[in-house]
Design a protein around this motif. Sequence first.
Motif, mmCIF file in Angstrom:
data_model
loop_
_atom_site.group_PDB
_atom_site.id
_atom_site.type_symbol
_atom_site.label_atom_id
_atom_site.label_comp_id
_atom_site.label_asym_id
_atom_site.label_seq_id
_atom_site.Cartn_x
_atom_site.Cartn_y
_atom_site.Cartn_z
ATOM 1 N N TYR A 345 0.853 -1.196 0.000
ATOM 2 C CA TYR A 345 0.000 0.000 0.000
ATOM 3 C C TYR A 345 0.884 1.239 0.000
ATOM 4 C CZ TYR A 345 -2.759 -3.809 1.925
ATOM 5 O OH TYR A 345 -3.342 -5.031 2.136
ATOM 6 N N VAL A 379 -8.421 0.975 -1.810
ATOM 7 C CA VAL A 379 -7.078 1.321 -1.335
ATOM 8 C C VAL A 379 -6.078 1.244 -2.486
ATOM 9 C CG1 VAL A 379 -5.209 0.654 0.246
ATOM 10 C CG2 VAL A 379 -7.590 0.555 1.011
ATOM 11 N N TYR A 380 -6.256 0.265 -3.343
ATOM 12 C CA TYR A 380 -5.327 0.096 -4.464
ATOM 13 C C TYR A 380 -5.408 1.270 -5.430
ATOM 14 C CZ TYR A 380 -2.660 -2.302 -8.103
ATOM 15 O OH TYR A 380 -1.707 -2.647 -9.043
ATOM 16 N N THR A 383 -3.278 3.857 -4.063
ATOM 17 C CA THR A 383 -1.881 3.485 -4.312
ATOM 18 C C THR A 383 -1.479 3.867 -5.730
ATOM 19 O OG1 THR A 383 -1.785 1.671 -2.700
ATOM 20 C CG2 THR A 383 -0.328 1.507 -4.609
ATOM 21 N N ASN A 423 3.302 -0.586 6.524
ATOM 22 C CA ASN A 423 3.224 -0.184 5.124
ATOM 23 C C ASN A 423 3.526 1.305 4.984
ATOM 24 O OD1 ASN A 423 2.100 -2.792 4.204
ATOM 25 N ND2 ASN A 423 0.318 -2.161 5.392
ATOM 26 N N ASP A 425 1.666 3.899 4.357
ATOM 27 C CA ASP A 425 0.332 4.485 4.252
ATOM 28 C C ASP A 425 -0.093 5.107 5.577
ATOM 29 O OD1 ASP A 425 -0.244 2.281 5.818
ATOM 30 O OD2 ASP A 425 -1.813 1.476 4.511
#
Length: 488
Positions: A345, A379-380, A383, A423, A425
């Motif tokens: 992420y 979430v992707y 990203t 991560n 994030d």
Amino acid sequence: MLITLATIYVINTVVALITVLREPRDISATWAWILVLTLIPVVGFIIYSFAGRKLSHRRLFAYQDQDTTAMRQHIADLMTQTESLNRDIDPHQNESVASVRQGRSLVTLFQNINQTALATKNHVKIFTAGQDLFEQMKADLRAAQESINIEFYTFYADELGSEILDILVDRAKAGVAVHVIYDALGSFGTTKKFFKPLEEAGGHAGPFLKRRLTLIDFQLNFRDHRKMVVIDGEVGYVGGFNIGDQYLGRDKKFGHWRDTHLRLTGSAVYFLQAHLILDWNASAPKNQIPVTEPCYFPKLKAENQGHSNLQIVTSGPESDDEQIKMGYIRLIQLAKERCWIQTPYLIPDDSTFDALRIAANSGVDVRIMVPCMPDHPFVYRATQYYASQLAKYGVKVYYYDNGFLHAKTVVVDNHLASVGSANFDFRSFKLNFEVNAFLYDSKLAQELSRDFENDLKSATEQTVVDFANQGRWLTFKQYIARLLAPIL
């Protein structure tokens, strides 16, 4: 009718402002929640009740109010007995000395904001395949004689989880003190009944901070995202793998699972053990682990000593210091030649984004590798958005094509590195309980660099042109996801 709707919307907006502003939080998260609550009346408040509430003061106090003086002093005494960290680094370890010198400011940073010393005399083994990791871990668990402490975000009740549970039950029956902490949400589907055989054998298991998945208690945030194991106070594990079949590549959705985990022996294990005990004692106040028992903090044996230097660093919502994020930023700042990052992420806040941009514009070879597929679609998209923005500043972005990339690693030049659970994030920086090992060792940094280079053979670079040629609908979804990035 219009007047009624307008009145409802005004009331909703006022209540939204009161709800969000009454608790201190990051300004970007504040605006993101205001956006959700005002644009999605009523439903937004339902979402907020699950994902926006702060961790309760009761739980924070249970974690913060623990007296760690005796345990810290005990660890310091043990390390002093084995030429530990308050003394000079072994002058014969030339490569280690060079790594520590380059990262000296990072060491000092963690000493100040995380009260964690530099752990020397460690042996570190890197695992990137789940099959190898869990075979070694199971062997170490079977060999346990005194104690086993385990903490995982995910402990699934599947084939691998059952295999490890059987070993724990066997060891508990043999008189080994066994404690297991799991995150109720991360281990969704794993019930208390699954751990009943361990309890009956004399072992113990429970959710982190007693947070069960009840409707009243349910929260998406403040998860125990750590992955740690300590066996007999001598062998430790930390990294990105969880316990479950998908981490062995048995899930058809993800296929091959690419992750990074460390096996440790040496003085760093004391610090892993300390954090495991703190987490357990905060979660099980009626069943405390004695903080200075010899079985948990034994004297360091010669055969367990190595030449690697590292620091075990934790972060979580109980502190505003954002220790691991600060460590990531300092690592990036220390890079002179290269900074290679792997993360599933990529949702950096402004400070982390700027650190990456400055490094790339300063001539540092900044590369970031992320998965080619989502495990959380929204979430992707965030990203992908940040990847496209960083590519504009000269950061090389790669999509890993051979399954799912879950590793959380940073390698700087030939001397410094980080491996852990955090991560890149907002969630890992501010909301989750995380743990990383920051490594000051050229051999380990070079090994992690070779792993990165090997992964490049199964990755595709995403250039500015590639991002510009995305479909409009995909780009739109990425921009929407970016607006909500602080609360994803």
